[in-house]
Design a protein around this motif. Structure first.
Motif: not given
Lengths: 138, 180
Positions: A13-15, A17-18, A21, A26, A30, B37-38, B41, B49-50, B53-54
């Motif tokens: 799940l979410g792979a 979308e991740a 990123v 990021v 940060v 992120a996974r 999501s 999402l991004e 994460v930040q």
């Protein structure tokens, strides 16, 4: 669907979308954000918390919950049949009262009023307390 | 920061960051951003999402003094991310009436039938996970997606390992029901 299949699918799940990123971007943001916070001297470093105001709100919400929280909560529990769902759950006897409340809370999640009765007021910040008070008034 | 080329533990990087080394923070972000992120999501984060994460890492570093090492840094960050996502939802609820549950698949090239069916199934699981109550969803994803042990999940979520197991049990049961 079998539990193993659900767990296997959950790993993915979410792979997709991740992957979109941009990790470097990021990381840079940060670090810049943290550097800015340090430079402005408000690092770890929140704004002063208006304790008196929060304490007052907390007391007001507690009073409201005492009056109506239990009644609504019990009704919500009964309506959802949550107690019946707990029968036969492994490991249940090991749980403390507080933990049982959390489990019951998650079972009765369709009934927000019940949740109010089991969430600790100390966990809520000022805006959440305000919302809670408004909800109680409503 | 420890010498380049050596495997550096999270604990060492955290210490280096506390000592003012920004590269250590950057390295921690790079190490844990993808699993975070996974997780986010799968928990329901969308176009934000991004940014989420930040924001999660920013919060984590800002509160690093609260990190005691009872759970791993990754687990700790995941739980902070979970709270950040809740904040996004709260904010969105106040501003819009957009459904959080109607997840649309991005249009892609035509898949062979089997792949499309598998995608559809994965999507159904994803939607069902998002319908779980927050605690069940967090425990389920930490365990099933991230492979974290119950003891560590329990420490991160301030519950007992027994409670973590019970939440997982209910999550799976509810998912089975939703996927019938």
């Amino acid at each position: 669907m079998k539990q193993e299949d659900i767990e296997r699918l959950a790993q993915e799940l979410g792979a997709d979308e991740a992957r979109k990123v941009d990790v470097d971007r990021v990381a840079n943001r940060v670090v810049a954000q943290l550097g800015q916070g340090r430079a402005e001297g408000r690092g770890f470093f929140r704004r002063p918390i208006p304790w008196r105001r929060v304490a007052g709100l907390r007391a007001a919400v507690a009073a409201g919950l005492l009056v109506i929280g239990g009644i609504i909560g019990l009704r919500a529990l009964r309506d959802n049949g949550a107690e019946a769902e707990l029968v036969g759950v492994p490991g249940l006897q090991e749980l403390s009262t507080g933990e049982l409340n959390v489990v019951l809370d998650s079972l009765a999640f369709e009934a927000p009023a019940y949740r109010l009765a089991v969430v600790g007021l100390d966990d809520l910040d000022e805006s959440q307390l305000q919302q809670l008070l408004e909800a109680l008034r409503g | 920061m420890p010498t380049a080329g050596e495997p550096v533990s999270d604990a060492e990087l955290i210490e280096a960051w506390r000592g003012g080394d920004e590269r250590a923070a950057s390295q921690l972000v790079r190490r844990h951003a993808e699993p975070l992120a996974r997780f986010l999501s799968a928990a329901g984060a969308r176009e934000e999402l991004e940014d989420l994460v930040q924001e999660t890492f920013f919060r984590a570093f800002r509160r690093i003094e609260h990190f005691r090492g009872v759970a791993s840094f990754r687990t700790w960050v995941l739980t902070i991310g979970s709270n950040a996502l809740k904040d996004v939802w709260r904010h969105r609820k106040r501003r819009t009436v957009v459904s959080l549950q109607g997840r649309e698949m991005p249009a892609g090239p035509s898949d062979p039938h089997g792949e499309a069916a598998a995608r559809d199934l994965a999507d159904r699981v994803g939607r069902s996970v998002q319908q779980l109550p927050p605690m069940q969803r967090a425990v389920f994803l930490l365990r099933a997606q991230q492979g974290i042990a119950y003891d560590e999940i329990a420490a991160a979520l301030h519950i007992s390992p027994g409670a973590a197991r019970v939440h997982y049990h209910h999550a799976v049961r509810r998912l089975k029901k939703l996927l019938e």
